[in-house]
Design a protein around this motif. Structure first.
Motif, PDB file in Angstrom:
ATOM      1  N   TYR A  90       0.862  -1.179   0.000  1.00  0.00           N
ATOM      2  CA  TYR A  90       0.000   0.000   0.000  1.00  0.00           C
ATOM      3  C   TYR A  90       0.897   1.227   0.000  1.00  0.00           C
ATOM      4  N   ALA A  91       0.308   2.410   0.046  1.00  0.00           N
ATOM      5  CA  ALA A  91       1.064   3.657  -0.154  1.00  0.00           C
ATOM      6  C   ALA A  91       2.282   3.775   0.743  1.00  0.00           C
ATOM      7  N   ALA A 122      -3.223  -2.511  -4.280  1.00  0.00           N
ATOM      8  CA  ALA A 122      -2.590  -1.193  -4.176  1.00  0.00           C
ATOM      9  C   ALA A 122      -3.091  -0.276  -5.285  1.00  0.00           C
ATOM     10  N   ALA A 123      -3.230  -0.795  -6.495  1.00  0.00           N
ATOM     11  CA  ALA A 123      -3.736   0.023  -7.603  1.00  0.00           C
ATOM     12  C   ALA A 123      -5.180   0.425  -7.357  1.00  0.00           C
ATOM     13  N   GLU A 124      -5.965  -0.470  -6.799  1.00  0.00           N
ATOM     14  CA  GLU A 124      -7.361  -0.154  -6.501  1.00  0.00           C
ATOM     15  C   GLU A 124      -7.457   0.949  -5.452  1.00  0.00           C
ATOM     16  N   MET A 125      -6.546   0.927  -4.472  1.00  0.00           N
ATOM     17  CA  MET A 125      -6.579   1.913  -3.392  1.00  0.00           C
ATOM     18  C   MET A 125      -5.993   3.260  -3.816  1.00  0.00           C
ATOM     19  N   LEU A 126      -4.984   3.244  -4.673  1.00  0.00           N
ATOM     20  CA  LEU A 126      -4.230   4.460  -4.973  1.00  0.00           C
ATOM     21  C   LEU A 126      -4.709   5.247  -6.184  1.00  0.00           C
ATOM     22  N   HIS A 157      -8.303  -3.609   3.482  1.00  0.00           N
ATOM     23  CA  HIS A 157      -7.040  -3.035   3.942  1.00  0.00           C
ATOM     24  C   HIS A 157      -7.188  -1.552   4.274  1.00  0.00           C
ATOM     25  N   ALA A 158      -7.900  -0.797   3.438  1.00  0.00           N
ATOM     26  CA  ALA A 158      -8.093   0.627   3.703  1.00  0.00           C
ATOM     27  C   ALA A 158      -8.897   0.846   4.984  1.00  0.00           C
ATOM     28  N   ALA A 159      -9.911   0.022   5.216  1.00  0.00           N
ATOM     29  CA  ALA A 159     -10.683   0.138   6.461  1.00  0.00           C
ATOM     30  C   ALA A 159      -9.795  -0.162   7.666  1.00  0.00           C
ATOM     31  N   MET A 160      -8.969  -1.188   7.535  1.00  0.00           N
ATOM     32  CA  MET A 160      -8.076  -1.578   8.625  1.00  0.00           C
ATOM     33  C   MET A 160      -7.076  -0.465   8.934  1.00  0.00           C
ATOM     34  N   PRO A 172      -1.704  11.175   8.878  1.00  0.00           N
ATOM     35  CA  PRO A 172      -1.413  10.906   7.459  1.00  0.00           C
ATOM     36  C   PRO A 172      -1.858   9.503   7.010  1.00  0.00           C
ATOM     37  N   LEU A 173      -1.642   8.494   7.848  1.00  0.00           N
ATOM     38  CA  LEU A 173      -2.090   7.143   7.507  1.00  0.00           C
ATOM     39  C   LEU A 173      -3.606   7.091   7.417  1.00  0.00           C
ATOM     40  N   ALA A 174      -4.270   7.672   8.408  1.00  0.00           N
ATOM     41  CA  ALA A 174      -5.731   7.673   8.395  1.00  0.00           C
ATOM     42  C   ALA A 174      -6.263   8.408   7.168  1.00  0.00           C
TER      43      ALA A 174
END
Length: 189
Positions: A90-91, A122-126, A157-160, A172-174
């Motif tokens: 992830y990022a 990662a591509a889906e999130m970013l 993963h983003a929710a976590m 920044p992470l949140a």
């Protein structure tokens, strides 16, 4: 936030990583996914709890569409071929220069033989849809079902990480994780 070259660079990097022969002497010694990163039965209740908590604290809109996405695209046991995967991409694990170009990938502690959808998340999130098209140029084609599993992992993963970032006061992470959830919410299932 992301440089113009980053999507294609990340795609090319993952294409090379996932192309490593899982039967090669080094890869064959890697473990498989012992913690069930795509185990819907295990992870779905945790995701629902985190998404509802994020909603209750005013951090996200109604979580129902994300929960419905998780339910409708749930990974099935044994689905996805085994490849060498980073496992926690992830990022925060991407090293980019001031121009947003990919310069490295860190934190290889979750390296294993697993479903490439874990890394494709990662591509889906970013990336927005146009950037995901650039990612696909670097990576190559991704079948629809792998993309669904990647989206599932991205939402989970983003929710976590959003929940974790808020609990440890890592704004920044949140913020990055909440942005990923907003992006995933807008993407068609």
């Amino acid at each position: 936030m992301t440089g113009a070259a980053l999507p294609a660079q990340l795609g090319a990097f993952l294409r090379a990583l996932h192309a490593i022969d899982p039967g090669s002497p080094i890869a064959a010694r890697l473990p498989t996914d012992a913690i069930g990163r795509l185990d819907h039965r295990k992870r779905f209740p945790m995701a629902v709890e985190r998404l509802r908590s994020l909603h209750d604290t005013g951090r996200i809109d109604d979580p129902a569409p994300l929960i419905a996405s998780l339910a409708s695209i749930a990974p099935q046991p044994g689905e996805g071929a085994l490849h060498v995967v980073h496992g926690d991409l992830y990022a925060r694990h991407l090293v980019v220069d001031d121009g947003g170009a990919l310069r490295g990938v860190i934190d290889w502690g979750d390296l294993h033989l697993g479903d490439p959808a874990l890394d494709l998340a990662a591509a889906e999130m970013l990336f927005e849809p146009a950037q995901r098209a650039e990612f696909d140029i670097g990576y190559g084609s991704v079948d629809a079902r792998s993309r669904e599993r990647a989206r599932w992992r991205g939402i989970y993963h983003a929710a976590m990480t959003a929940d974790y970032g808020l609990r440890i006061d890592d704004e920044p992470l949140a913020a990055a994780s909440l942005a990923a959830l907003r992006r995933l919410r807008r993407l068609p299932v």
